[in-house]
Design a protein around this motif. Structure first.
Motif, PDB file in Angstrom:
ATOM      1  N   ALA A   1       2.434  -6.472  -6.650  1.00 53.13           N
ATOM      2  CA  ALA A   1       1.119  -5.859  -6.429  1.00 53.13           C
ATOM      3  C   ALA A   1       0.906  -5.577  -4.944  1.00 53.13           C
ATOM      4  O   ALA A   1       0.357  -4.529  -4.567  1.00 53.13           O
ATOM      5  N   HIS A   2       1.380  -6.520  -4.110  1.00 47.16           N
ATOM      6  CA  HIS A   2       1.257  -6.338  -2.663  1.00 47.16           C
ATOM      7  C   HIS A   2       2.009  -5.077  -2.223  1.00 47.16           C
ATOM      8  O   HIS A   2       1.489  -4.261  -1.441  1.00 47.16           O
ATOM      9  N   ALA A   3       3.212  -4.915  -2.748  1.00 46.29           N
ATOM     10  CA  ALA A   3       4.019  -3.732  -2.403  1.00 46.29           C
ATOM     11  C   ALA A   3       3.300  -2.448  -2.829  1.00 46.29           C
ATOM     12  O   ALA A   3       3.295  -1.446  -2.099  1.00 46.29           O
ATOM     13  N   GLN A   4       2.679  -2.495  -3.994  1.00 52.13           N
ATOM     14  CA  GLN A   4       1.989  -1.296  -4.500  1.00 52.13           C
ATOM     15  C   GLN A   4       0.764  -0.959  -3.621  1.00 52.13           C
ATOM     16  O   GLN A   4       0.478   0.213  -3.380  1.00 52.13           O
ATOM     17  N   VAL A   5       0.071  -2.000  -3.169  1.00 54.34           N
ATOM     18  CA  VAL A   5      -1.087  -1.766  -2.289  1.00 54.34           C
ATOM     19  C   VAL A   5      -0.620  -1.064  -1.009  1.00 54.34           C
ATOM     20  O   VAL A   5      -1.204  -0.065  -0.582  1.00 54.34           O
ATOM     21  N   LEU A   6       0.467  -1.602  -0.435  1.00 53.78           N
ATOM     22  CA  LEU A   6       0.994  -0.990   0.794  1.00 53.78           C
ATOM     23  C   LEU A   6       1.417   0.449   0.547  1.00 53.78           C
ATOM     24  O   LEU A   6       1.139   1.347   1.341  1.00 53.78           O
ATOM     25  N   THR A   7       2.083   0.674  -0.564  1.00 54.78           N
ATOM     26  CA  THR A   7       2.576   2.023  -0.871  1.00 54.78           C
ATOM     27  C   THR A   7       1.422   2.997  -1.039  1.00 54.78           C
ATOM     28  O   THR A   7       1.428   4.088  -0.483  1.00 54.78           O
ATOM     29  N   LEU A   8       0.431   2.589  -1.836  1.00 49.88           N
ATOM     30  CA  LEU A   8      -0.695   3.496  -2.076  1.00 49.88           C
ATOM     31  C   LEU A   8      -1.443   3.809  -0.783  1.00 49.88           C
ATOM     32  O   LEU A   8      -1.917   4.923  -0.592  1.00 49.88           O
ATOM     33  N   TYR A   9      -1.503   2.826   0.085  1.00 51.32           N
ATOM     34  CA  TYR A   9      -2.259   3.043   1.324  1.00 51.32           C
ATOM     35  C   TYR A   9      -1.558   3.996   2.290  1.00 51.32           C
ATOM     36  O   TYR A   9      -2.151   4.406   3.271  1.00 51.32           O
ATOM     37  N   GLU A  10      -0.318   4.328   1.996  1.00 48.63           N
ATOM     38  CA  GLU A  10       0.346   5.343   2.839  1.00 48.63           C
ATOM     39  C   GLU A  10      -0.412   6.660   2.788  1.00 48.63           C
ATOM     40  O   GLU A  10      -0.408   7.439   3.729  1.00 48.63           O
ATOM     41  N   GLY A  11      -1.060   6.899   1.659  1.00 48.88           N
ATOM     42  CA  GLY A  11      -1.764   8.174   1.480  1.00 48.88           C
ATOM     43  C   GLY A  11      -3.155   8.195   2.067  1.00 48.88           C
ATOM     44  O   GLY A  11      -3.832   9.211   2.000  1.00 48.88           O
ATOM     45  N   TYR A  12      -3.631   7.074   2.601  1.00 48.53           N
ATOM     46  CA  TYR A  12      -4.975   7.013   3.175  1.00 48.53           C
ATOM     47  C   TYR A  12      -4.899   7.205   4.681  1.00 48.53           C
ATOM     48  O   TYR A  12      -3.956   6.748   5.328  1.00 48.53           O
ATOM     49  N   LYS A  13      -5.914   7.873   5.208  1.00 51.77           N
ATOM     50  CA  LYS A  13      -5.894   8.140   6.644  1.00 51.77           C
ATOM     51  C   LYS A  13      -6.790   7.201   7.451  1.00 51.77           C
ATOM     52  O   LYS A  13      -6.528   6.944   8.605  1.00 51.77           O
ATOM     53  N   SER A  14      -7.879   6.721   6.849  1.00 47.15           N
ATOM     54  CA  SER A  14      -8.851   5.987   7.679  1.00 47.15           C
ATOM     55  C   SER A  14      -8.275   4.657   8.152  1.00 47.15           C
ATOM     56  O   SER A  14      -7.524   3.997   7.431  1.00 47.15           O
ATOM     57  N   LYS A  15      -8.684   4.305   9.361  1.00 43.80           N
ATOM     58  CA  LYS A  15      -8.077   3.146  10.013  1.00 43.80           C
ATOM     59  C   LYS A  15      -8.515   1.827   9.391  1.00 43.80           C
ATOM     60  O   LYS A  15      -7.827   0.828   9.535  1.00 43.80           O
ATOM     61  N   ASN A  16      -9.662   1.829   8.737  1.00 43.73           N
ATOM     62  CA  ASN A  16     -10.125   0.545   8.207  1.00 43.73           C
ATOM     63  C   ASN A  16      -9.310   0.063   7.003  1.00 43.73           C
ATOM     64  O   ASN A  16      -9.591  -0.983   6.459  1.00 43.73           O
ATOM     65  N   LYS A  17      -8.297   0.840   6.635  1.00 41.89           N
ATOM     66  CA  LYS A  17      -7.403   0.337   5.584  1.00 41.89           C
ATOM     67  C   LYS A  17      -6.653  -0.910   6.070  1.00 41.89           C
ATOM     68  O   LYS A  17      -6.152  -1.689   5.261  1.00 41.89           O
ATOM     69  N   ARG A  18      -6.624  -1.092   7.400  1.00 44.83           N
ATOM     70  CA  ARG A  18      -5.922  -2.255   7.931  1.00 44.83           C
ATOM     71  C   ARG A  18      -6.522  -3.563   7.415  1.00 44.83           C
ATOM     72  O   ARG A  18      -5.833  -4.563   7.263  1.00 44.83           O
ATOM     73  N   GLY A  19      -7.842  -3.538   7.173  1.00 47.45           N
ATOM     74  CA  GLY A  19      -8.512  -4.732   6.657  1.00 47.45           C
ATOM     75  C   GLY A  19      -7.963  -5.134   5.304  1.00 47.45           C
ATOM     76  O   GLY A  19      -7.657  -6.307   5.061  1.00 47.45           O
ATOM     77  N   VAL A  20      -7.786  -4.164   4.422  1.00 47.38           N
ATOM     78  CA  VAL A  20      -7.280  -4.450   3.072  1.00 47.38           C
ATOM     79  C   VAL A  20      -5.807  -4.864   3.156  1.00 47.38           C
ATOM     80  O   VAL A  20      -5.384  -5.821   2.503  1.00 47.38           O
ATOM     81  N   ILE A  21      -5.069  -4.150   3.995  1.00 42.73           N
ATOM     82  CA  ILE A  21      -3.634  -4.468   4.110  1.00 42.73           C
ATOM     83  C   ILE A  21      -3.465  -5.893   4.655  1.00 42.73           C
ATOM     84  O   ILE A  21      -2.648  -6.667   4.147  1.00 42.73           O
TER      85      ILE A  21
END
Lengths: 472, 675
Positions: A422-442
């Motif tokens: 699931a962790h790998a999938q979260v990282l993979t999906l977040y490749e498509g997001y641009k906003s910087k606050n994705k770092r919090g979820v990652i």
């Protein structure tokens, strides 16, 4: 005789080179030329890259890819057509010098039109591509649910036990998903915020806009500037005249475009009001027709959870109980009134329809199933939560929030392998997001992994994940 | 290259038609009040006995007021109208009734008003962002607007306490309130703020949660002081007079339970005399179900609750009950789970050292004991509130009571009110459909005409039958009244249709009549002035100053100004546009420069001195005094010497004040206009 042409050529070449290098404005001209080449290269690249890039995971093998809208192709064709016409026109002017038209103005007009076409692309996307705009809004909403101040990431810090990773209050998806707020009230300046969305420039667009669109915007803009630069250097009054012409052209184009969009929203608003009026009078058949008409005017309106519920309600009243919207409405109604088991049965039944289910209904159903799963997580019913999440991910593999909560639930149930996946999938999906606050979820995802590795006794892996969660 | 400039200009005849169309449509827009699109505003005046009161302490920005009231009988009806200089909260017997929280002044006017209050404008906020340095913004003029509350469900026979907590951006915040209580025994008690109220800047001797409870004495508190600073007696409100003041007495109108349809419609015809139409008109309706309501075929805005899924739209799928959130907690009980119970095993005495106040011992429930709130699994975290909110203890009404302004919808002669009750469980044989039939009760008043005794007919019955009337509403069946406004003004379709029609008509006229084009410039000036008026209003859309634009003076004032300017332009040959155009650049530039200077210099002293500015000021003052930029003994502030020496010249001329110190920066900022 034989040497003469050679000598002449050499003299002429040396003269050209000398003249070229002796120009006083050589540097600005060269820079202008350079930027023009960059602009052309960007325009060429824009044809190769997607204009809208929704992150997707394959249901079969889980590999990552992006999904473009069907509108990109006609828009690229339109651009290509514009440039072809521009080049043909330019050649015509060069070959038949009697044509009463300036080559510069012609090129500028076509570059301006190409820029116009690029800039109205998001509006067309949000208006007419129901599925892509709905999926974009859904992915963006999941990201927002996790990252806003009352979302999972912030609340995790305040409510979660650091030692064991237990937690309460995972955030469920908001009650309503919509690509934009329906135009039910004023369309004036007091809805300025909504107009940004209605024109397509909402968060879901900025999040998933493709590189091709950026290349096209920058390329066409830069090309126009370079052409102006060229004429400015050559003859300032001409350049000013061209500028006025282009401004007039853009003003006309954008005015017509805004008038068209405004009319569309105005008609839709009027239709929605008619639907409301018919509802109030109990004429559900008319209300149903009006609402469907509104959906036809702006197809992406059908992604609105409120509209889906409303359609379902009308279908219920008109005894069309097998329609997917009606079944969804019944699920919501039963859940709202506390008949959770019966809602669950109906949900399973609707799931069996598989790909026959319209996309907006499938999305709404996924949202509901995610909500049920999160309720289970919040009630510490990890096993049913994981079952719901697994079913959901089988149908909707790019459901970001479901991956995140799967990881969280797997930490509860000590399933390290699933946690890693699931962790790998979260990282993979977040490749498509641009906003910087994705770092919090990652970072949180790494932290959940670190806790799981710690529990499993893998100290090195835990340390590595913990460091990564700190951004080190 | 030959450039034809004329190709860029509009034909004069077309532009004449265009500007004349603008002038006509904008005049219409202004005359019909479309430019404001707000609800009707009413004037109120405070009774003589009501006083602006404050606390005795001159320093704090807060005040707590409490009035103890012993009622010898149960309450038939009670209301209170209140306004404060800043924000306030009204709490009766520990129950929060309503509030206008003092929120950032950068947020829109009436931003902190709770659902029980009444807003002047229904326009949604446009900007609503958090601006930095908000202290530069003046607060909203909340004290101009009266907020009304229905106290009937909150007061009871015996000891009662009415509490107002207020806060302002200045010391000695003042509040004024007035209303009345009607008891079942017929006694009428008037309520108003005066020196009989207890007042302290903070709840003296009591905890924040305890001071509004009548059982806690405030005998040691000081008496309220009459404020010398505020003298306002006249207020405005969107609520029609007597809506909150009138006791609500009527009988239920009951739907036919045997019917299986979703909706059931009732109709009540009544006639009105011309003389009644000049006064305010309102109605209020109590119902347990969703409903729609029409007055003379105009539907009232019943679906305004934010809780509805569809943006206040055509929904019967949602639910606008105020008590919805307590009716069916969606997530179930979050503490009902199979988490491991974490025990702090070292804490043998189960004491909670971090907890303040009483209940130092662990207050976790024993098995089987009902759980009241979020549990602390660790057993040592601080729990700030040891009691349930009193709102949760109060009995929740399952009905809603909504009030409407109907003054714009009535006419002399025959009128009609129609109500359609909605039962979304109708036709469901598989679920519990309730034991009670749908019902509603309607109260209303138009001038001196009472609408309580209307004859209701059941429209679904063929032939038409008189609706079934139930028993009279008991006062404790009435939930608190929530005002929902009137019918929102909408732009008539005729208006939109008139635009192209008038343009075409005027275009034909200008082509037929050559001299018609002389109206172009006056029409242009007229239209631009009105557009400026609209723009100005838009600038104040989220400020309390918008109140001024609700007045007719605003609308007619702009029309008069625009007419005057248009006439001036056409009558005075020296002000012809062509001549103006020659000097136009200088005039425009000068005007813009002046405007920039005014905007930059406006309340420039209001901004507190920044840290870096403080160092600069020291250097400037030192230069003005000694010629050297000394900030401490033998230490020179050598940064930006030119700036500091020029500033010192201003200080030398105008003296050492904040205006002189900042004047140079203001001038530089204004001159940036040239770039």
């Amino acid at each position: 005789m034989n040497d003469e042409p050679t000598t002449t050529t050499t003299k002429s070449e040396s003269g050209f080179v000398r003249r070229f290098f002796s120009q006083t404005d050589l540097l600005p001209k060269t820079v202008n030329l350079l930027f023009a080449f960059i602009a052309l290269a960007l325009i060429a690249l824009s044809f190769l890259r997607p204009w809208y890039a929704l992150p997707q995971l394959s249901p079969e093998d889980g590999h990552y890819f992006t999904c473009d809208t069907f509108l990109t192709f006609p828009f690229k064709i339109a651009q290509l057509l514009l440039y072809t016409l521009g080049i043909i026109g330019l050649l015509g002017i060069l070959l038949f010098k009697k044509l009463p038209y300036s080559a510069g103005l012609l090129l500028l007009r076509f570059a301006g039109l190409a820029l116009f076409v690029t800039l109205i692309f998001p509006t067309f996307l949000i208006l007419f591509d129901s599925d892509s705009s709905g999926d974009g809004a859904w992915l963006q909403q999941q990201h927002d649910t996790m990252t806003w101040l009352g979302g999972d990431i912030y609340r995790a810090h305040s409510e979660r036990s650091i030692e064991s990773g237990t937690g309460v209050n995972a955030q469920d998806p908001p009650e309503r998903l919509a690509v934009f707020r329906p135009p039910t009230a004023s369309l004036g300046l007091d809805r300025l915020n909504d107009w940004i969305w209605w024109l397509g420039y909402g968060p879901a667009w900025t999040q998933f806009a493709g590189k091709g669109w950026f290349f096209s915007s920058i390329g066409n803009g830069l090309l126009s500037i370079c052409l102006f630069g060229y004429y400015w250097r050559k003859h300032i009054p001409t350049a000013r005249f061209y500028l006025r012409k282009i401004i007039l052209q853009q003003a006309v184009c954008f005015s017509l475009f805004f008038a068209l969009v405004f009319s569309l929203y105005a008609i839709t608003r009027s239709t929605l009001r008619d639907a409301e009026d018919a509802t109030a009078h109990g004429h559900y058949d008319k209300a149903y027709q009006h609402l469907n008409r509104a959906n036809n005017f702006i197809p992406s309106l059908r992604n609105d959870s409120g509209i889906i519920r409303q359609l379902g309600y009308f279908q219920w009243q008109l005894n069309q109980k097998e329609a997917p919207e009606c079944q969804l409405y019944q699920i919501f109604w039963l859940d709202l009134n506390g008949y959770h088991d019966r809602a669950g049965t109906l949900m399973d039944k609707l799931y069996t329809q598989g790909k026959e289910l319209p996309r907006h209904c499938a999305r709404e159903l996924a949202r509901h199933q995610l909500r049920v799963a999160i309720n289970d997580i919040n009630s510490a019913k990890t096993t049913p939560a994981l079952q719901h999440l697994s079913k959901l991910l089988h149908r909707e593999p790019n459901c970001l929030q479901a991956h995140f909560h799967t990881q969280f639930a797997n930490l509860q149930s000590d399933n390290l392998q699933q946690n890693r996946q699931a962790h790998a999938q979260v990282l993979t999906l977040y490749e498509g997001y641009k906003s910087k606050n994705k770092r919090g979820v990652i970072a949180t995802s790494y932290w959940l992994l670190a806790q799981a590795e710690t529990k499993a006794g893998n100290a090195d892996a835990a340390r590595e994940a913990r460091l990564k969660s700190k951004g080190q | 290259m030959q450039i034809k400039k004329s190709s860029l200009r509009l034909n004069r005849k077309t532009s004449t038609a265009f500007w004349l169309t603008c002038a006509v449509m904008l005049s219409w827009w202004f005359f019909t009040g479309q430019s404001s699109r707000d609800i009707k505003i009413y004037s109120y005046e405070a009774p003589e006995k009501a006083q602006w009161i404050t606390s005795h302490d001159p320093a704090p920005h807060t005040a707590c007021f409490r009035k103890d009231l012993e009622l010898l009988s149960e309450v038939r009806h009670a209301h209170l109208s209140i306004t404060a200089q800043g924000g306030f909260e009204l709490i009766v017997n520990g129950n929060p009734v309503g509030a206008q929280t003092l929120w950032r002044p950068t947020r829109h006017f009436q931003n902190g008003l709770t659902e029980s209050g009444q807003r002047l404008s229904e326009v949604e906020p446009i900007i609503n962002y958090n601006f930095p340095r908000e202290h530069q913004w003046a607060g909203h003029q909340n004290e101009k607007v009266l907020i009304h509350f229905d106290l009937s469900p909150y007061l009871k026979g015996g000891e009662n306490s009415i509490c107002i907590e207020t806060e302002a951006r200045k010391p000695l915040p003042a509040v004024i309130a007035f209303g009345s209580v009607t008891l079942k025994n017929g006694a009428n008690i008037s309520l108003q703020t005066d020196t009989s109220w207890a007042a302290e800047p903070v709840p003296k001797g009591l905890r924040q949660a305890d001071w509004p409870l009548p059982e806690n004495s405030v005998l040691t508190w000081n008496r309220a002081v009459i404020s010398n600073e505020v003298s306002r007696r006249k207020f405005i409100s969107s609520v029609p007079p007597s809506l909150y003041e009138s006791p609500k007495k009527n009988r239920w109108v009951i739907a036919d339970k045997s019917k299986k349809e979703t909706g059931q419609t009732f109709r009540a015809p009544f006639s009105l005399e011309e003389k009644n139409l000049n006064s305010s008109a309102w109605l209020s309706l109590v119902s347990h179900s969703n409903y729609w309501i029409w007055v003379n075929n105009k539907r009232l805005g019943v679906n305004r609750s934010k809780k509805r899924g569809y943006n206040g739209g055509p929904d019967e799928t949602g639910d606008f009950f105020g008590g919805y959130r307590y009716k069916d907690p969606r997530h179930g009980d979050p503490t009902e789970n199979d988490f491991k119970r974490f025990e702090n095993t070292l804490n043998r005495t189960r004491e909670r050292p971090n907890q303040t106040g009483a209940d130092l011992l662990d207050d976790r429930p024993e098995p089987g004991e009902p759980k009241g709130r979020l549990q602390d699994p660790y057993g040592f975290y601080e729990e700030p509130q040891a009691a349930l909110p009193h709102t949760l203890l109060r009995q929740q009404a399952s009905a809603e009571h909504h009030g409407y302004d109907i003054s714009e919808l009535l006419h002399a002669g025959d009128n009609e009110i129609r109500v359609r009750l909605i039962d979304d469980r109708a036709g469901r044989s598989d679920t519990y459909s309730g034991s009670q039939p749908l019902k509603f009760a309607l109260f209303g008043q138009v001038g001196s005409t009472n609408l309580n005794q209307l004859e209701w007919q059941d429209l679904d019955q063929q032939p038409l039958k008189t609706a079934i009337r139930g028993k009279a509403l008991a006062p404790d069946e009435l939930p608190p009244l929530r005002y929902k406004g009137g019918v929102s003004k909408t732009i008539p379709k005729l208006f939109w249709g008139a635009i192209p029609l008038s343009f075409l008509g005027l275009l034909i006229l200008s082509n037929l009549w050559q001299a018609f084009s002389r109206f172009r410039n006056p029409a242009l000036i007229f239209s631009l002035t009105l557009l400026l008026g609209l723009l100005l209003r838009l600038c104040f859309q989220e400020r309390s100053e918008i109140i001024f634009t609700h007045q007719k003076l605003w609308h007619y004032g702009w029309i008069i100004l625009a007419t005057f300017l248009a006439l001036t332009q056409s009558l005075m040959p020296t002000l012809k546009l062509k001549k103006l155009k020659k000097k136009g650049t200088f005039i425009t530039l000068g005007f813009l420069l002046l405007l920039t200077f005014i905007l930059r210099a406006w309340e420039v002293h209001y901004q507190p001195i920044d840290d870096d500015e403080y160092a600069s000021i020291q250097a400037v003052l030192s230069i003005a005094e000694t010629g050297k930029p000394t900030i401490a003994q033998d230490i020179w502030y050598s940064r930006s010497p030119a700036y500091h020496y020029i500033c010192a010249i201003f200080v030398k001329i105008f003296g050492p004040n904040i205006w002189a110190l900042r004047l140079y920066s203001v001038l530089l900022a204004s001159s940036s206009l040239f770039y």
